[in-house]
Design an enzyme around this catalytic site. Structure first.
Site, PDB file in Angstrom:
ATOM      1  N   THR A   2       0.867  -1.183   0.000  1.00 22.24           N
ATOM      2  CA  THR A   2       0.000   0.000   0.000  1.00 22.24           C
ATOM      3  C   THR A   2       0.904   1.232   0.000  1.00 22.24           C
ATOM      4  O   THR A   2       1.162   1.831   1.040  1.00 22.24           O
ATOM      5  CB  THR A   2      -0.938   0.021   1.223  1.00 22.24           C
ATOM      6  OG1 THR A   2      -0.195  -0.354   2.400  1.00 22.24           O
ATOM      7  CG2 THR A   2      -2.088  -0.936   1.030  1.00 22.24           C
ATOM      8  N   CYS A  46       6.836   1.242   5.582  1.00 19.08           N
ATOM      9  CA  CYS A  46       5.924   1.494   6.702  1.00 19.08           C
ATOM     10  C   CYS A  46       6.051   2.907   7.267  1.00 19.08           C
ATOM     11  O   CYS A  46       5.193   3.743   7.050  1.00 19.08           O
ATOM     12  CB  CYS A  46       6.170   0.470   7.816  1.00 19.08           C
ATOM     13  SG  CYS A  46       5.517  -1.175   7.469  1.00 19.08           S
TER      14      CYS A  46
END
Length: 442
Positions: free
Chosen positions: A92, A267
């Site tokens: 993502t 992240c």
């Protein structure tokens, strides 16, 4: 439709679990589950699937274990029809404007919807902002499958917490946050993850809460590092050593132990944007999180500018200097180059017509060229340097003595003309001073 028999079916071998997305997160999960149950490993990247089938682990997350795993690796989406429990671990990323890029997640949801069997639980692990799993992914699966959510299939969320390259905090030793759309799915999801998670699980009350836990924990870390980076820039102007300041500060019991550095990867450098995106949709504009991102995103340029300053003060013309950068991956002892902020150093140097030479024993040369237009040079083929920037703390670089680093420079240079940039503060201050080289560290 009965969902309470999935765990038992997995344990007794009558049911299968499928992993969608076999990268740094998905592949280790698939391999770990395969030690206990039947697992299908699906990825759209045929090259990656074939490597796994041939016992090659390009992520270096499980190494030789890839040769012995029983995971059924495939790039055929129809294989997902055989699974009653599907875990989704696709990337993502963010777009160029730092807004969430949900296309990989939407594509995976579409593929699942076209191949899901009635009675299946789908659990997303990809990092998202609160609401994505239920408001975006679920409708896609429902539309593509024609199956009704809650009746024919169920959904859950369990954020990944794998730390690539970390051999201490491994998948099984990190407590797992789990959640489901209702009590039944939550209980079944928890039982399935308890098969492999030795540290146990934390049951979130609902999916949105679990989604929030992930983006907030990484945003917190990002902000703390941003503070340390700001301190590093202040210490630089004060002409005092940041590492010594932090060593002294960390003698107090309640110091947090954060260090300045480049914040990249899949992240910490990305998740805050997912959180602030969700907040902005609700009319709240971040005052702390985005400022922390701005600080961290500026560090690559700050390191490059400091390197140029040191070269000028050493009496050299930076444009003509041979600048060597050690490392391009986003963290040490890991081949992952995603969102590497070393690239920010490279691009800043290029703005001043400096073409740095980059070496990295862990990185994939093909990916570095394709993603960043960087030609990696083997360490033993590096030319003598005017400036060496030690950017990543790979074990190969940590094990080098200051005198070995000194041998990388042009022999005709006087010691004070050799510029060493120690981004990670890998080397002892007394050894750096004893070398007589001009050095700078973040």
């Amino acid at each position: 439709m009965n969902f309470n028999d999935i765990y038992e079916g997995l344990i007794n071998g009558t049911e299968k679990l499928a992993l969608v997305g076999l990268g740094y997160v998905g592949m280790p999960i698939a391999v770990e589950f395969a030690k206990h149950i039947k697992v299908i490993g699906f990825d759209i990247n045929e090259k990656r699937v074939n490597e796994y089938k041939n016992g090659i682990d390009s992520t270096n997350e499980i190494g030789e274990a890839i040769k012995h795993t029983t995971v059924d690796f495939t790039s055929d989406p129809a294989a997902l029809k055989e699974a009653r429990f599907i875990v989704v671990a696709v990337p993502t990323p963010v777009k160029d404007d730092n807004s969430p890029d949900l296309r990989p997640l939407e594509s995976a949801s579409k593929t699942i919807g076209q191949n899901i069997s009635p009675g299946t639980i789908v659990v997303f692990e990809s990092t998202v902002y609160p609401g994505v799993t239920e408001d975006i992914c679920a409708p896609i699966i429902e539309s593509e499958s024609g199956l009704k959510l809650g009746t024919d299939w169920k959904i859950g969320y369990s954020p990944e917490r794998i730390n690539p390259g970390d051999r201490v905090h491994t998948l099984t030793s990190i407590r797992k946050v789990v959640s489901g759309m209702d009590i039944e799915s939550s209980a079944e999801i928890q039982k399935v993850y308890d098969i492999i998670i030795k540290a146990g699980t934390f049951m979130a009350s609902d999916i949105k809460t679990a989604e929030a836990i992930k983006v907030i924990e990484n945003s917190q870390r990002d902000i703390n590092i941003a503070f340390m980076n700001e301190i590093a820039m202040i210490c630089d102007r004060l002409h005092i050593d940041t590492a010594e300041v932090l060593d002294g500060m960390n003698t107090k019991w309640n110091a947090l132990g954060f260090r300045p550095g480049l914040v990249g990867g899949h992240c910490i450098g990305i998740d805050p944007y997912y959180l602030t995106s969700a907040a902005e949709k609700l009319g709240y504009h971040s005052r702390i999180i985005l400022n922390g991102r701005k600080v961290n995103d500026s560090i690559g340029a700050f390191i490059a500018d400091s390197s140029i300053k040191e070269m000028i003060e050493a009496g050299m013309a930076p444009k003509k200097a041979v600048v060597i950068i050690l490392g391009i991956t986003f963290k040490e002892n890991c081949p992952d180059t995603r969102n590497s902020k070393i690239v920010d150093i490279i691009e800043r140097l290029r703005e001043y017509d400096i073409s740095p030479i980059v070496t990295d024993p862990w990185a994939n040369a093909e990916i570095a060229k394709q993603e960043y237009n960087v030609d990696l040079v083997p360490f033993d083929e590096l030319p003598p340097a005017d400036c060496v920037i030690v950017a990543v703390g790979h074990s190969q670089f940590r094990s080098m003595s200051v005198m070995q680093l000194k041998e990388m420079f042009k022999p005709e240079l006087a010691d004070e003309e050799k510029v060493l940039i120690d981004v990670k503060s890998l080397y002892r201050m007394d050894e750096l001073r004893a070398s007589k080289m001009r050095f700078w560290r973040l």
